[in-house]
Enzyme design. Structure first.
Site, PDB file in Angstrom:
ATOM      1  N   ASN A 174       0.579  -1.083  -0.171  1.00  0.00           N
ATOM      2  CA  ASN A 174      -0.248   0.018   0.093  1.00  0.00           C
ATOM      3  C   ASN A 174       0.572   1.219  -0.176  1.00  0.00           C
ATOM      4  O   ASN A 174       1.305   1.736   1.141  1.00  0.00           O
ATOM      5  CB  ASN A 174      -1.165  -0.309   1.115  1.00  0.00           C
ATOM      6  CG  ASN A 174      -2.020   1.572   1.120  1.00  0.00           C
ATOM      7  OD1 ASN A 174      -2.030   1.698   0.454  1.00  0.00           O
ATOM      8  ND2 ASN A 174      -2.951   0.944   2.550  1.00  0.00           N
TER       9      ASN A 174
ATOM     10  N   ARG B 151      -2.864  -2.104  -3.398  1.00  0.00           N
ATOM     11  CA  ARG B 151      -4.023  -1.401  -3.155  1.00  0.00           C
ATOM     12  C   ARG B 151      -3.815  -0.446  -4.586  1.00  0.00           C
ATOM     13  O   ARG B 151      -2.940   0.465  -4.181  1.00  0.00           O
ATOM     14  CB  ARG B 151      -4.132  -0.802  -1.520  1.00  0.00           C
ATOM     15  CG  ARG B 151      -4.926   0.322  -2.226  1.00  0.00           C
ATOM     16  CD  ARG B 151      -5.305   0.763  -0.336  1.00  0.00           C
ATOM     17  NE  ARG B 151      -6.595   2.123  -0.344  1.00  0.00           N
ATOM     18  CZ  ARG B 151      -5.945   3.112   0.375  1.00  0.00           C
ATOM     19  NH1 ARG B 151      -5.309   3.909   0.657  1.00  0.00           N
ATOM     20  NH2 ARG B 151      -7.483   4.195   0.100  1.00  0.00           N
TER      21      ARG B 151
ATOM     22  N   HIS C  32     -12.660   3.318  -0.675  1.00  0.00           N
ATOM     23  CA  HIS C  32     -12.047   3.287   1.131  1.00  0.00           C
ATOM     24  C   HIS C  32     -12.867   1.680   0.645  1.00  0.00           C
ATOM     25  O   HIS C  32     -13.617   0.731   1.650  1.00  0.00           O
ATOM     26  CB  HIS C  32     -12.823   3.665   2.419  1.00  0.00           C
ATOM     27  CG  HIS C  32     -11.780   4.796   2.863  1.00  0.00           C
ATOM     28  ND1 HIS C  32     -13.129   5.844   2.408  1.00  0.00           N
ATOM     29  CD2 HIS C  32     -10.728   4.888   2.349  1.00  0.00           C
ATOM     30  CE1 HIS C  32     -11.772   7.175   2.775  1.00  0.00           C
ATOM     31  NE2 HIS C  32     -10.436   6.128   2.812  1.00  0.00           N
TER      32      HIS C  32
ATOM     33  N   ARG D 273      -8.123  17.378   3.570  1.00  0.00           N
ATOM     34  CA  ARG D 273      -9.462  17.098   2.626  1.00  0.00           C
ATOM     35  C   ARG D 273     -10.883  17.967   2.889  1.00  0.00           C
ATOM     36  O   ARG D 273     -11.170  17.781   4.037  1.00  0.00           O
ATOM     37  CB  ARG D 273      -9.296  16.489   2.077  1.00  0.00           C
ATOM     38  CG  ARG D 273      -8.114  15.901   1.245  1.00  0.00           C
ATOM     39  CD  ARG D 273      -8.343  13.857   0.504  1.00  0.00           C
ATOM     40  NE  ARG D 273      -7.632  13.512   1.451  1.00  0.00           N
ATOM     41  CZ  ARG D 273      -7.975  12.012   1.169  1.00  0.00           C
ATOM     42  NH1 ARG D 273      -8.815  11.196   0.134  1.00  0.00           N
ATOM     43  NH2 ARG D 273      -7.505  11.476   2.362  1.00  0.00           N
TER      44      ARG D 273
ATOM     45  N   GLU E  65      -7.908  -4.277   5.445  1.00  0.00           N
ATOM     46  CA  GLU E  65      -7.471  -3.724   4.315  1.00  0.00           C
ATOM     47  C   GLU E  65      -6.488  -5.018   3.586  1.00  0.00           C
ATOM     48  O   GLU E  65      -6.248  -5.223   2.503  1.00  0.00           O
ATOM     49  CB  GLU E  65      -7.428  -2.455   3.057  1.00  0.00           C
ATOM     50  CG  GLU E  65      -8.267  -1.260   3.581  1.00  0.00           C
ATOM     51  CD  GLU E  65      -8.215  -0.413   4.270  1.00  0.00           C
ATOM     52  OE1 GLU E  65      -8.431   0.969   3.312  1.00  0.00           O
ATOM     53  OE2 GLU E  65      -7.383   0.160   5.549  1.00  0.00           O
TER      54      GLU E  65
END
Length: 405
Positions: free
Chosen positions: A9, A94, A182, A242, A380
């Site tokens: 990742n 990912r 996600h 963000r 994940e």
């Protein structure tokens, strides 16, 4: 020695990795996890073994590890040395944005890489760094199986009404639509619900992935039907840096009245907004919870407020709500944030169990609460490893023990 799958990742300032051994009946056991963080500033490689023991803790100067490809090269050197020179049998990555065409984990080829590059502007913090190690491996080890696992895939079966913007149809055809992100985290949580929260498994559930990047997903019977994120990873909830949901007119204002270029606006929206912009202190919820500054308190109040209001939106999309799940760094660890969110959601039937929440219990609503809330750690990396192993099996590539047998 067991065959292994490497999970990668890669972000803008770190390369995270995990190594999974493939056991009998395709069981996956994590042997190692680590990361090379601080790329370009204070590079540090740190990894732990399956028992939590430290395997490496090494630092470099900023000039020695200036970018993601260099960092990945150092991580691979460590992994090969630790694995007696053996390469993994496959590598899972990912990849944040899969666009309209990549709806499932995909075996990497030169053509796949080319098709993923146009999505770099839609996820500038993630996509170029996700692709960097893929390109390095493809060039140096073209026969090593790599699998791209997309954060958008889990959401690709939304009803059309949830994915369209109110813009001319030709733009939708070009790919300007709501994707959601996600997805690997949400897919893992969906798989955990039958064991951890069977009473809400087949119902209407909102999962809140709250970390530096944050979003929420509405699931009915463990399938995504809507999400707070849209065309890019800027939409929805406020995040570390963000802004989340933003009137497009703000962007026009920044261009016309502030004279900002597209590049300046991109950097501003991805790097200088969110909790960092609101607080003027930090993008880290831990720092804000520890601060006595009024702006820090306001930033957290705003974060909770937006979680609550967007919960109402997703509940409307599902026609009601039976359960709520917190996951990811903030969701799993910040008990005060969870408590504040559930207090705002009391009108939906959530009765907070304050003691369970403070203790980090799995269920944090009372036994008689009309709607149930759980805290479920996400994984994940395991999800990517599973997808990679499935791709390996689909290619009919035997593992070393199977070859010997």
């Amino acid at each position: 020695m067991s065959e292994t799958i490497l999970v990668v990742n890669a972000g803008s300032s770190s390369v995270k990795f995990q190594v999974f051994a493939v056991g009998p009946y395709d069981q996956l056991e994590r042997r190692m996890r680590g990361q090379l963080e601080g790329i370009g500033t204070h590079p540090r490689l740190f990894a732990r073994g399956s028992a939590g023991e430290t395997l490496v803790d090494q630092r470099w100067s900023a000039q020695e590890i200036p970018d993601v490809p260099t960092a990945f090269g150092e991580a691979v050197s460590f992994l090969r040395a630790h694995g007696n020179g053996e390469l993994p049998i496959a590598i899972g990555h990912r990849v944040v944005h899969g666009g309209p065409d990549f709806t499932a984990p995909t075996i990497v080829s030169g053509e796949v890489i080319k098709k993923l590059e146009p999505f770099i502007p839609l996820a500038p913090l993630h996509q170029p760094n996700n692709l960097a190690p893929i390109k390095v491996i493809h060039e140096k080890h073209p026969h090593l199986l790599q699998v791209a696992c997309f954060d958008t895939s889990f959401h690709r079966k939304h009803p059309a009404v949830a994915d369209y913007y109110a813009i001319p149809d030709e733009l939708h055809t070009e790919g300007v639509r709501r994707y959601g992100f996600h997805g690997l985290s949400y897919e893992y949580i969906a798989g955990q619900l039958p064991d951890i929260a069977p009473e809400i498994t087949s119902g209407r559930v909102i999962v809140a992935h709250l970390g530096s990047g944050a979003s929420m997903c509405a699931m009915v019977d463990r399938k995504s039907i809507d999400s707070t994120m849209g065309f890019t990873a800027l939409d929805g909830l406020p995040m570390g840096t963000r802004p989340g949901q933003l009137d497009a007119g703000v962007v026009i204002y920044l261009m016309q009245q502030k004279g900002m270029s597209a590049d300046e606006i991109e950097r501003f929206l991805y790097k200088d907004c969110g909790l960092k912009g609101l607080s003027g202190i930090s993008n880290d919820v831990r720092d804000l919870l520890a601060s006595s500054e009024p702006r820090a308190k306001f930033a957290l109040e705003y974060f909770v407020y937006r979680i609550a209001t967007l919960t109402g939106m997703l509940a409307a999309a599902m026609g009601g709500i039976d359960g709520f799940v917190f996951t990811a760094g903030i969701g799993e660890n910040a008990a005060p944030i969870r408590a504040a969110v559930l207090q705002r959601l009391a009108w939906l039937g959530f009765d907070l169990d304050a003691e369970a929440n403070a203790a980090g219990a799995s269920r944090i609503t009372t036994k008689n609460s009309p709607a149930a809330c759980f805290v479920i750690p996400t994984n994940e990396g395991l999800m990517i490893a599973r997808h990679t192993l499935n791709a390996l099996r689909a290619q009919s590539i035997p593992l070393r023990e199977e070859k010997l047998a």
